[in-house]
Scaffold this motif. Structure first.
Motif, short mmCIF file in Angstrom:
data_model
loop_
_atom_site.label_atom_id
_atom_site.label_comp_id
_atom_site.label_asym_id
_atom_site.label_seq_id
_atom_site.Cartn_x
_atom_site.Cartn_y
_atom_site.Cartn_z
N GLU A 1 0.84 -1.16 -0.02
CA GLU A 1 0.05 0.02 0.08
C GLU A 1 1.02 1.26 0.11
N GLU A 2 2.01 1.05 0.52
CA GLU A 2 3.12 2.39 0.52
C GLU A 2 3.50 2.59 -0.80
N LEU A 3 3.48 1.67 -1.81
CA LEU A 3 3.81 1.83 -3.04
C LEU A 3 2.83 1.85 -4.32
N GLU B 1 4.41 6.96 -7.19
CA GLU B 1 5.58 6.34 -7.19
C GLU B 1 5.93 4.99 -7.78
N ALA B 2 4.78 4.02 -7.36
CA ALA B 2 4.72 2.84 -7.85
C ALA B 2 4.22 2.77 -9.21
N THR B 3 3.51 3.46 -9.55
CA THR B 3 2.86 3.48 -10.98
C THR B 3 3.79 3.89 -11.92
N LEU B 4 4.53 5.01 -11.84
CA LEU B 4 5.79 5.45 -12.62
C LEU B 4 6.73 4.37 -12.77
N SER B 5 7.13 3.81 -11.45
CA SER B 5 8.15 2.95 -11.52
C SER B 5 7.87 1.70 -12.49
N PHE C 1 12.24 11.14 -13.14
CA PHE C 1 11.59 10.30 -12.19
C PHE C 1 12.59 10.12 -11.00
N ALA C 2 13.83 9.78 -11.15
CA ALA C 2 14.70 9.75 -10.08
C ALA C 2 14.78 11.16 -9.49
N GLU C 3 14.75 12.18 -10.07
CA GLU C 3 15.02 13.40 -9.42
C GLU C 3 13.63 13.75 -8.41
N GLY C 4 12.53 13.22 -8.76
CA GLY C 4 11.46 13.44 -8.11
C GLY C 4 11.27 12.16 -6.75
N TYR C 5 11.67 10.84 -7.10
CA TYR C 5 11.75 9.92 -6.23
C TYR C 5 12.95 9.04 -6.38
N VAL D 1 15.31 1.77 -10.69
CA VAL D 1 15.01 1.55 -11.87
C VAL D 1 16.11 1.68 -12.70
N LEU D 2 16.88 2.61 -12.38
CA LEU D 2 18.22 2.81 -13.24
C LEU D 2 18.99 1.53 -13.02
N ARG D 3 19.18 1.16 -12.11
CA ARG D 3 19.89 -0.27 -11.75
C ARG D 3 18.88 -1.27 -12.84
#
Length: 224
Positions: free
Chosen positions: A53-55, A59-63, A101-105, A112-114
């Motif tokens: 539920e925390e994701l 954040e979870a949707t974009l990831s 995305f990484a700049e915001g989260y 995601v970059l990894r």
């Protein structure tokens, strides 16, 4: 890919039992303190603590969408020389989206970059180019290191994973990784940890890849 020696594989179960026995003997508070320190140092471990539920928000949707986009970009059979500029443009736009995305989260963005770094070798056999993909992999490595530096404990993980990608790469796509690691503004502790990893890898591949073993030894010395 580096293979484990059979003796090491046989040792792992016994080592697991030994470690478990030692941890079981620790007082509860000491064990909790140790666990907290590890989670603070490693964003990947902290990510595993998050409840679904925390994701479940933005954040979870974009990831999820970015990971799906990465998977989609990797599903190519062959890209001939006429199509390479368009394909590289697609990868660059995707990297731009991940960077934003990484700049915001930051923590999730670095994960995601990894994922991107681990996925990109899937197309190494499918791209008819000389330099374009190599230049992109350098950019991917640079962005990953720069953004990981903003997340506590992440830069060491990213640096070591990039080194692993370089070692497994027979195409020279990640050829600039050692140079980037030397030039990156890593803390003294991280430089020493990455140097130790490079030294250990140099020993592991000494018999199978003398050239890369020597490069790893040189990198370890330069990082100290």
């Amino acid at each position: 890919m580096t293979r484990k020696h059979d003796g090491g594989a046989e040792r792992e179960p016994a080592l697991k039992v030994e470690i478990r026995a030692r941890l079981a003997s620790w007082p509860r508070e000491r064990l909790l303190d140790f666990a907290v320190e590890r989670f603070l140092a490693d964003p990947t471990l902290r990510h595993s603590l998050a409840r679904p539920e925390e994701l479940s928000g933005a954040e979870a949707t974009l990831s999820r969408e970015l990971r799906q986009a990465i998977d989609g970009a990797m599903r190519v059979r062959y890209v001939d020389w006429r199509e390479v500029p368009g394909y590289i443009g697609r990868l660059e736009r995707l990297l731009g989206d991940v960077r934003s995305f990484a700049e915001g989260y930051p923590e999730e963005g670095v994960l995601v970059l990894r994922y991107f770094v681990k996925s990109i070798p899937r197309v190494f056999d499918s791209i008819a180019d000389e330099d374009e993909l190599t230049l992109f992999c350098r950019e991917l490595a640079e962005v990953s290191l720069a953004l990981a530096a903003k997340v506590a404990g992440a830069v060491r993980e990213v640096a070591e994973e990039l080194l692993g990608a370089w070692l497994a790469d027979d195409y020279g796509r990640f050829a600039k990784v050692p140079e980037l690691l030397v030039e990156a503004e890593l803390s003294g502790d991280v430089r020493r940890e990455v140097a130790a990893t490079a030294k250990a890898l140099a020993i592991q591949v000494a018999r199978t890849n003398r050239h890369k073993s020597q490069e790893l030894g040189s990198l370890a010395a330069r990082l100290r």
